[in-house]
Each structure stands twice: as C-alpha cells, then as structure tokens.
Design a protein around this motif. Structure first.
Motif, mmCIF file in Angstrom:
data_model
loop_
_atom_site.group_PDB
_atom_site.id
_atom_site.type_symbol
_atom_site.label_atom_id
_atom_site.label_comp_id
_atom_site.label_asym_id
_atom_site.label_seq_id
_atom_site.Cartn_x
_atom_site.Cartn_y
_atom_site.Cartn_z
ATOM 1 N N LEU A 48 -37.130 105.320 77.717
ATOM 2 C CA LEU A 48 -38.184 104.905 78.660
ATOM 3 C C LEU A 48 -37.700 104.886 80.105
ATOM 4 N N ASP A 49 -36.608 105.640 80.391
ATOM 5 C CA ASP A 49 -36.124 105.725 81.769
ATOM 6 C C ASP A 49 -37.121 106.459 82.649
ATOM 7 N N GLU A 50 -37.889 107.357 82.040
ATOM 8 C CA GLU A 50 -38.860 108.134 82.809
ATOM 9 C C GLU A 50 -40.165 108.189 82.040
ATOM 10 N N VAL A 51 -41.233 107.859 82.742
ATOM 11 C CA VAL A 51 -42.572 107.925 82.161
ATOM 12 C C VAL A 51 -43.460 108.697 83.131
ATOM 13 N N LYS A 52 -44.149 109.711 82.609
ATOM 14 C CA LYS A 52 -45.086 110.473 83.431
ATOM 15 C C LYS A 52 -46.479 110.369 82.826
ATOM 16 N N VAL A 53 -47.475 110.228 83.687
ATOM 17 C CA VAL A 53 -48.870 110.166 83.253
ATOM 18 C C VAL A 53 -49.621 111.315 83.925
ATOM 19 N N ILE A 54 -50.226 112.167 83.104
ATOM 20 C CA ILE A 54 -50.907 113.355 83.620
ATOM 21 C C ILE A 54 -52.351 113.364 83.117
ATOM 22 N N GLN A 55 -53.295 113.457 84.049
ATOM 23 C CA GLN A 55 -54.706 113.605 83.694
ATOM 24 C C GLN A 55 -54.958 115.067 83.336
ATOM 25 N N ALA A 56 -55.432 115.326 82.123
ATOM 26 C CA ALA A 56 -55.579 116.714 81.674
ATOM 27 C C ALA A 56 -56.923 116.909 80.987
ATOM 28 N N HIS A 57 -57.106 118.115 80.469
ATOM 29 C CA HIS A 57 -58.387 118.502 79.870
ATOM 30 C C HIS A 57 -58.099 119.129 78.522
ATOM 31 N N SER A 58 -58.647 118.554 77.479
ATOM 32 C CA SER A 58 -58.325 118.974 76.114
ATOM 33 C C SER A 58 -58.706 120.437 75.856
ATOM 34 N N LEU A 59 -59.764 120.929 76.500
ATOM 35 C CA LEU A 59 -60.162 122.315 76.289
ATOM 36 C C LEU A 59 -59.056 123.271 76.740
ATOM 37 N N VAL A 60 -58.512 123.038 77.937
ATOM 38 C CA VAL A 60 -57.453 123.909 78.464
ATOM 39 C C VAL A 60 -56.211 123.813 77.581
ATOM 40 N N LEU A 61 -55.805 122.603 77.235
ATOM 41 C CA LEU A 61 -54.605 122.411 76.427
ATOM 42 C C LEU A 61 -54.744 123.087 75.066
ATOM 43 N N SER A 62 -55.914 122.955 74.447
ATOM 44 C CA SER A 62 -56.128 123.535 73.115
ATOM 45 C C SER A 62 -56.149 125.052 73.161
ATOM 46 N N LEU A 63 -56.713 125.609 74.234
ATOM 47 C CA LEU A 63 -56.756 127.061 74.361
ATOM 48 C C LEU A 63 -55.358 127.658 74.510
ATOM 49 N N GLN A 64 -54.481 126.952 75.181
ATOM 50 C CA GLN A 64 -53.161 127.486 75.498
ATOM 51 C C GLN A 64 -52.103 127.176 74.444
ATOM 52 N N SER A 65 -52.292 126.102 73.696
ATOM 53 C CA SER A 65 -51.248 125.684 72.757
ATOM 54 C C SER A 65 -51.843 125.249 71.422
ATOM 55 N N PRO A 66 -51.472 125.916 70.332
ATOM 56 C CA PRO A 66 -51.954 125.487 69.010
ATOM 57 C C PRO A 66 -51.420 124.108 68.621
ATOM 58 N N VAL A 67 -50.296 123.726 69.183
ATOM 59 C CA VAL A 67 -49.745 122.397 68.885
ATOM 60 C C VAL A 67 -50.619 121.317 69.506
ATOM 61 N N PHE A 68 -51.018 121.529 70.775
ATOM 62 C CA PHE A 68 -51.941 120.579 71.399
ATOM 63 C C PHE A 68 -53.277 120.554 70.655
#
Length: 454
Positions: A48-68
């Motif tokens: 937990l030395d580094e935590v990043k929070v990113i606002q994203a869009h599930s449609l884009v993530l799903s299109l680009q990555s089968p894991v997402f």
C-alpha cells in the motif's frame, strides 16, 4: 480530412472523410476529465505504498482487454480493485491511456513493467509493440544496463522473441558486455547459456576467463556452479604460455584446479602433439577444441569498405593455421574479394566460360564475399576452415554487431548475405558513414580421423 480510397459504389468512385485524430483526442479528454465514468480503478501495491485512482469507462476497457471484460462484471459497486507490483503501479496510468488512445511513449526503465501489464491484461498489440521496442533498443546506453534484466524478464514471461534477441546481443557484443556493470549482475543460468556458445564474439578466450574469474569472485556462487562455469572455458584455445600463467597466478583456478585438471591436461596435449596424430585418438570436434569468433589478429582481420556499391574490392590477410601450438608458427594467407553485384552461381555459366571463383557483376546482382587461400598446402590436411563475416552497425551512437554470416568459401553458400541491406541508401542500417564495417574471422576446425587400434 477528405481522402480518396479508390472504392466504387452505385454513384462511381468514393472518398473517405477521416477525423480519427479528433476522435482520439476526445477519448483522451474523456479519460483525463473522467466524464461519464462508470468504473473506478483502484490500483494498490502489496504494501500500500502507492495507491492510484483512475476514473475509467467499462466499454473502452472491455473492448481493449479480455481480462477487463471478465473482471468488470464482478466489481464491488463502481470500484474495481487491482493489485500490482510497485513498478507496474507506477506506469499504470500510461497503460490505461494506451487503451484509450492506442499510443504510448516510454523510457527504457518503463518497458518491463508496461510489458508485464500488457501481458497480464492480454493487450497483445501493446505487448508485441513493447517487445519490438526492447529488441530495437538493446544497444542504447543506460546507467546500470538493461539487456541482462530484459533477458531475465523475458525468460520468466516466456517471451521467446525478446529472450533470443537479448541472448544474441550479449553473445555478439560480449567484449563490451564484459566491461559493463551488467556482467557482474548476470545469473548463473544466463552465464552458462553464454559460455556454452561457439558464436561468442570477443577478443580471445583469455579475455573470457578473466571476466569469468571476476564474476566468481564477486558473486561467490556455490562450488558446483563455479566448477561448471570453469569447465565451459575452452582452455585449448589459449597458448601454452597463457595456460602456465593461469595455473600459477589465478586464485580461482588454483582453488578449482582439480575440477578442470582433465581439461588442462588435454589442452597441453593438444598444443604439444600434431593435430593429425591427436585426431586418431581423441574427438577433436568437441567444444574444447572449437574456436569461438575471436577478434584477435591471429584469427582474422577487420575490413572497412568505403562506398561499397561502387566496385569490386579485395584485401589480403594472414591467420595462424590452427589453434594448436603445433601450428603456432604456420601462417595462411587469405585473399578476400567483395563484389556488390555478384551473379548467382546458378546463372554464372551463362556469362563465364571457366565458371569457378571469378565473380560476375551484373545489374540486380547481390553483394557477395569470397575468401580463398593464396596457396594450397599439405598442412591443410585434416583442417576445415570455417569463415565468419561480422557486419557492424551504429545504433544509438554505439557500434554493435548487426549480423553474422558463416560459410566455407563464399557468402553465396548461405544465400542471405546482406539480403536486408540496401547499400545504395546512405541511411542503411548496415552502413557507418557510408562505409561497410566488416570483420573476417577464419576458424580452423580439426577433423577427427579413424580411431587408432591399440
């Protein structure tokens, strides 16, 4: 932007209106501002030395990555928790930006963690692109070196292309690697992979032994690793006077002498007896008696060909007949001929009556080198000469080995000599200041004869 695509429809030819760059900018703005975001990526490191929070869009993530695509339906509310190693977490925002924009800028130290992320989330185009970036930047300078680290990573990740590219670079540029900080950081597995190769390019076997001794002193491996490494040295390729000096002055050899005593004994036999006589009793084709690609003048000569497309060139040089001490005073004079447009052997009879070794230059012919002894000699009996042409290139301001070609008499034998090189372009990867930088190595290999009966 209006572009003609040459397509036909009911009304005739068609044009394409392209605003793809505008679309990419809008997607990037969507990511940066988080507009219409339906998923929050929370990236945490194990400590937990580094935590990043990113606002994203599930449609884009799903299109680009089968894991997402698999992970997103199972998220807790709007937040998807992702645990990454510190180096991957540090570049995670770059990785996500690629999913939106299809482009990425990276530095050498970012290549491995980004490759990890592309592999983990099955973003294959990015994975392949970073592998290509790494293979094209092996020669680039970095404070602590990076090729050894990339090799170890490729081995772990199962990236065969990257692994083999790193191993080849280390083998072909070993003299500079031995002088770098990377040599001491090498794992025993990588060390043995290199020591067992006959295509290593370096000044001499003595140079390799000195570097191995330094590696053992610094890394203090267990006895089995040290013994195996020392047994991979080709002591027979060292003159007897160097062997005597090693036995009396090397602390490592003194400590492990019992482990290599048989190799030293065979090496002294090799130097004292006639190779033809020794070949009746021993297998002289084992690795102990096979030269590597040594750059020492005893084994060959450098050759710089200015304006290589202009006309035929020739040079002469001498090498020792063989590595055996029995042949130490015998020299062979070699004639080398380079032709930028040499007609293939299959067509040569159409243009020459004698056919044999004279090159025929025609438009469209390809570069060739032919290497022949100036005179024949009875001393050649039992010796097979393998020729190696090393082609240098300049990458990231550093002169490195671009390609290695092996043949018996002519580069026509392997068919691909300078096949990818456009020597007519000053920007060719194979030219340095409009010159072709070569190093010819002649490797004498003794042939095992019929075993003598007791």
């Amino acid at each position: 932007m209006l572009k003609s695509d040459g397509s036909q429809d009911e009304g005739g030819g068609g044009d394409t209106i392209s605003h793809s760059s505008t679309l990419l900018r809008r997607l990037e703005t969507l990511l940066v501002q988080g507009n219409s975001s339906d998923v929050v990526l929370r990236v945490e490191t194990p400590s937990l030395d580094e935590v990043k929070v990113i606002q994203a869009h599930s449609l884009v993530l799903s299109l680009q990555s089968p894991v997402f695509e698999e992970l997103l339906p199972s998220r807790n509310g709007s937040t998807l928790l992702l645990r990454e190693s510190p180096d991957s977490a540090a570049v995670f925002d770059k990785f996500i930006r690629y999913l939106y924009c299809g482009e990425i800028s990276l530095r050498l130290e970012q290549a491995t963690p980004l490759h990890k992320l592309a592999t983990k989330y099955h973003v294959l185009e990015l994975q392949q692109g970073i592998t290509q970036f790494m293979t094209q930047n092996l020669a680039r300078d970095s404070p602590s070196g990076h090729v050894v680290g990339w090799y170890e990573y490729a081995l772990q990740a199962g990236d065969i292309t990257l692994r083999d590219s790193c191993l080849q670079y280390l083998a072909w540029n070993l003299s500079s690697v031995l002088l770098s900080g990377e040599w001491a950081t090498m794992s025993s597995q990588l060390l043995m992979s290199l020591l067992q190769r006959s295509d290593l390019i370096l000044q001499s076997e003595m140079e390799l032994f000195a570097a191995l001794e330094a590696w053992i002193i610094q890394n203090e491996p267990d006895s089995l690793i040290a013994e195996n490494a020392l047994r991979a040295v080709r002591y027979a390729m060292m003159p007897p006077q160097e062997l005597f000096r090693l036995q009396t002055q090397s602390p490592i050899l003194a400590h492990y002498q019992e482990s290599v005593r048989d190799l030293l004994y065979m090496s002294y036999q090799f130097h004292s007896a006639s190779p033809l006589h020794m070949a009746k009793y021993f297998d002289v084709n084992c690795s102990l008696f096979i030269p590597r690609n040594y750059l020492s003048p005893v084994w060959g000569s450098a050759w710089v060909i200015n304006n290589p497309t202009r006309d035929d060139r020739s040079t002469s040089f001498q090498t020792q007949l063989g590595p055996s001490g029995h042949d130490a005073t015998k020299r062979v004079t070699w004639n080398a001929l380079f032709s930028p447009r040499w007609l293939p052997l299959s067509m040569r009879s159409m243009y020459t009556e004698t056919g044999a070794m004279q090159p025929t230059r025609v438009e469209g012919g390809r570069p060739r080198i032919i290497i022949t002894p100036a005179t024949s000699s009875a001393d050649f009996a039992g010796v097979n000469f393998q020729k190696t042409v090393i082609v240098m290139a300049q990458k990231q301001g550093k002169v490195v080995v671009r390609h290695v070609y092996n043949f018996h008499q002519s580069t026509e034998e392997n068919g691909d000599f300078l096949a990818e090189a456009n020597l007519y372009h000053r920007t060719s990867d194979y030219l340095i200041d409009n010159s072709l930088y070569l190093h010819i190595v002649v490797k004498p290999l003794y042939q095992t004869l019929i075993t003598a009966k007791n």
